[in-house]
Design an enzyme around this catalytic site. Structure first.
Site, short mmCIF file in Angstrom:
data_model
loop_
_atom_site.label_atom_id
_atom_site.label_comp_id
_atom_site.label_asym_id
_atom_site.label_seq_id
_atom_site.Cartn_x
_atom_site.Cartn_y
_atom_site.Cartn_z
N GLY A 185 0.83 -1.28 0.06
CA GLY A 185 -0.03 0.03 0.01
C GLY A 185 0.81 1.13 -0.04
N ARG A 216 -3.30 8.58 1.05
CA ARG A 216 -4.08 9.33 2.03
C ARG A 216 -3.55 9.68 3.40
NH1 ARG A 216 -9.44 5.81 2.52
NH2 ARG A 216 -8.09 4.26 1.44
N ASN A 257 -6.21 4.15 7.09
CA ASN A 257 -5.95 4.68 5.78
C ASN A 257 -5.47 6.22 5.88
OD1 ASN A 257 -6.49 2.26 4.32
ND2 ASN A 257 -8.59 2.85 4.88
N ASN A 285 32.28 21.61 30.49
CA ASN A 285 33.08 20.64 29.97
C ASN A 285 33.52 20.91 28.47
OD1 ASN A 285 30.33 20.80 29.24
ND2 ASN A 285 30.14 18.81 28.57
C1 UD1 Z 1 -9.43 -6.11 1.88
C2 UD1 Z 1 -10.49 -7.33 1.70
C3 UD1 Z 1 -11.63 -7.12 2.43
C4 UD1 Z 1 -11.30 -6.87 4.01
C5 UD1 Z 1 -10.46 -5.89 4.10
C6 UD1 Z 1 -9.87 -5.87 5.70
C7 UD1 Z 1 -9.81 -8.03 -0.78
C8 UD1 Z 1 -10.43 -7.92 -2.04
N1 UD1 Z 1 -10.86 -7.18 0.31
O1 UD1 Z 1 -10.18 -4.88 1.46
O2 UD1 Z 1 -12.63 -8.16 2.23
O3 UD1 Z 1 -12.68 -6.76 4.71
O4 UD1 Z 1 -9.08 -5.83 3.31
O5 UD1 Z 1 -9.12 -4.73 5.99
O6 UD1 Z 1 -8.91 -8.49 -0.27
N2 UD1 Z 1 -2.08 -4.66 -0.68
C9 UD1 Z 1 -1.25 -4.86 -1.51
N3 UD1 Z 1 -1.25 -4.86 -2.92
C10 UD1 Z 1 -2.36 -4.50 -3.65
C11 UD1 Z 1 -3.62 -4.34 -2.98
C12 UD1 Z 1 -3.40 -4.21 -1.39
O7 UD1 Z 1 0.05 -5.03 -0.95
O8 UD1 Z 1 -2.26 -4.58 -5.02
C13 UD1 Z 1 -2.10 -4.49 0.58
C14 UD1 Z 1 -2.51 -3.26 1.27
O9 UD1 Z 1 -1.30 -2.58 1.31
C15 UD1 Z 1 -3.02 -3.58 2.41
C16 UD1 Z 1 -3.86 -4.84 2.15
O10 UD1 Z 1 -3.27 -5.47 1.00
O11 UD1 Z 1 -2.18 -3.73 3.45
C17 UD1 Z 1 -5.20 -4.61 2.08
O12 UD1 Z 1 -5.60 -3.98 0.81
P1 UD1 Z 1 -6.78 -2.70 0.94
O13 UD1 Z 1 -6.63 -2.20 -0.42
O14 UD1 Z 1 -6.73 -2.04 2.10
O15 UD1 Z 1 -7.95 -3.63 0.92
P2 UD1 Z 1 -9.51 -3.50 1.29
O16 UD1 Z 1 -9.95 -2.88 0.10
O17 UD1 Z 1 -9.40 -2.66 2.50
CA CA Z 2 -8.01 -1.50 3.79
#
Ligand code: UD1
Ligand code: CA
Length: 463
Positions: free
Chosen positions: A12, A16, A231, A389
């Site tokens: 990530g 934001r 976030n 000192n």
């Molecule tokens: C994800 C879950 C959702 C869950 C939520 C909990 C999916 C599709 N959805 O959603 O069901 O309720 O987490 O917080 O998995 N990341 C990467 N590479 C990427 C995308 C994301 O490393 O390409 C990492 C982000 O840095 C983060 C984590 O994965 O640490 C979650 O990604 P995020 O985009 O926040 O997922 P959510 O949409 O919140």
């Molecule tokens: Ca998230």
């Protein structure tokens, strides 16, 4: 016993957060979020060498911070959580693990108990995938857990893809999962990005695994803060507040008195002894330990320091130092790195100590600076006395032996040694060693010129 590995998603970007570094490096209780996650993982019994961290475009900062004991895989394009885990396929294959723990690097409140208990359920229920879920009041934004009529996990639906009915469900996906390696590798190989975001959803693997006969289940945690991520900076503050209270409540239950928690921040892992009182605006951080029956605060900032028993500190800032049993300091004291304050030392108001040793029972009651010094026991520094000192080029050490008496407003110009039981008259500037048991006077003799004012009329109203 099963062999397990873990994949932490940390690609990530933190847009934001308005940070120019990876979001997972922002702090909760002065510790980067990813450290919280990694600590929970390693505390649950998975060694660093069996953990793979998925990093994004500022990944070098994450690697530098976490160190070379962990494995890393780079996700060059951010194509979703499933795509992130795909980057770890080689790692999973090479690890030879039976089960893979997947978790988000930006949800710091995950704990080892949840990881351990969900693994236990995963193994006992012979599941191919176990999702850690939580029931929360405001499920908006999270993936919803959809169960079939028998209550078994059917699938996870993301907020944007959920029907009105599904949006009513308050059991949500925490983003923490246990997978059996074989089924996970199968699903990653066949995962598609056929949704309106064009992303590879890790959550889609559940139905795929079920379709090949794998069992999917959800482990409902009663610690719903494990799902919370940050976030932006407001959510980060909220996580800090939850983590802060968790630590303070646990410290209180071990017998520490915190009558008002306003401004009190104690980092996770710091031990505070029974009977100690912590007053408002006191921050304990780093590798700090606090003994029993101390009073800390109000307004103390203590970093990487050892505070023994019965110590009283008020308005003190202290770094990388030790303070012994029964000592007290403050108000308005700065104890700078590498100081060792002995038992029953008394440090009064407006005093600074740096890189110095103060022996048992020594007193610095008011307005002193002690830098680069070795001060013996029962030495008394009069008001305003200090060590000199630094000569503009080099720093030198001062030695003051036991029981010396340093009169008010003395400058001790280092390098110099003041002997045992020596007695320095007030206002001295000491540039040579003072032998033991001697009186040292180093100031101009007083001259009184009687009648001088009447003769010279130096004041305006005498014209
Ligand atoms: C994800 C879950 C959702 C869950 C939520 C909990 C999916 C599709 N959805 O959603 O069901 O309720 O987490 O917080 O998995 N990341 C990467 N590479 C990427 C995308 C994301 O490393 O390409 C990492 C982000 O840095 C983060 C984590 O994965 O640490 C979650 O990604 P995020 O985009 O926040 O997922 P959510 O949409 O919140
Ligand atoms: Ca998230």
């Amino acid at each position: 016993m099963s062999k397990n590995c873990a994949v932490i998603l940390a690609a990530g970007e933190g847009t934001r957060m308005k940070a120019n570094y990876s979001k997972v490096l922002t702090n909760v209780l002065f510790k980067p979020m990813i450290d919280w996650v990694a600590d929970a993982v390693t505390n649950s019994g998975i060694d660093k060498e069996n953990v793979c961290i998925i990093t994004g475009h500022t990944g070098e900062l994450v690697r530098e911070h976490m160190g070379s004991d962990y494995n890393y895989a780079e996700q060059k394009q951010r194509l979703g959580t499933g795509h992130a885990v795909m980057q770890a396929v080689d790692f999973i294959k090479n690890s030879g693990a039976d089960n893979v723990l997947v978790l988000n690097g930006d949800a710091p409140l995950i704990d080892e108990v949840t990881i351990e208990n969900s693994l236990e359920q995963h193994i006992l229920s012979k599941s191919a995938v176990t999702v850690v879920s939580a029931c929360i009041e405001r499920p908006f934004g999270y993936g919803r857990i959809i169960r079939d009529c028998e209550g078994n996990l059917k699938k996870i639906v993301e907020q944007r893809d959920a029907t009105e009915q599904e949006k009513q469900i308050n059991e949500v996906n925490s983003g923490v999962y246990w997978f059996s390696s074989k089924e996970l590798l199968y699903a990653l190989e066949n995962l598609k990005s056929e949704n309106d975001q064009g992303e590879y959803y890790l959550t889609d693997t559940i139905e795929m695994i079920k379709n090949i006969g794998g069992r999917a289940s959800a482990f409902i945690t009663d610690n719903s803060s494990v799902i919370l991520g940050a976030n932006d900076r407001v959510q980060l503050m909220e996580l800090n507040e939850i983590a802060r209270k968790e630590v303070l409540f646990s410290i209180m239950s071990s017998g520490v008195d915190i009558p008002c928690i306003d401004g009190v921040i104690i980092c996770k892992g710091i031990s505070v002894g029974v009977g100690t009182t912590v007053l408002p605006n006191t921050i304990l951080r780093g590798k700090t330990t606090v003994g029993q029956n101390c009073t800390l605060g109000p307004n103390c900032l203590i970093e990487n320091s050892q505070i023994k028993d019965n110590v009283k500190l008020s308005n003190v800032q202290m770094e990388d130092s030790i303070i012994g049993n029964g000592a007290d300091a403050g108000p308005f004291v700065h104890i700078r790195p590498n100081s060792n304050i002995g038992e029953n030392v008394h440090i009064g108001n407006f005093v600074e100590v740096k890189n110095s040793v103060l022996g048992k029972g020594t007193k610095l009651p008011h307005l002193s600076y002690i830098g680069d010094s070795d001060i013996g026991q029962n030495v008394n520094f009069g008001c305003g006395s200090l060590t000199v000192n630094y000569d503009g080029k080099t720093k030198s050490r001062t030695t003051v032996k036991d029981n010396a008496f340093i009169g008010c407003n003395t400058n001790i110009v280092a390098p110099v040694t003041v002997g045992e039981y020596s007695y320095i008259a007030a206002g001295a500037t000491i540039t040579q060693d003072v032998p033991e048991f001697s009186l040292s006077i180093a100031r101009a003799r007083q001259v009184n010129k009687e009648g001088w004012v009447k003769e010279r009329k130096p004041f305006k109203n005498m014209d």
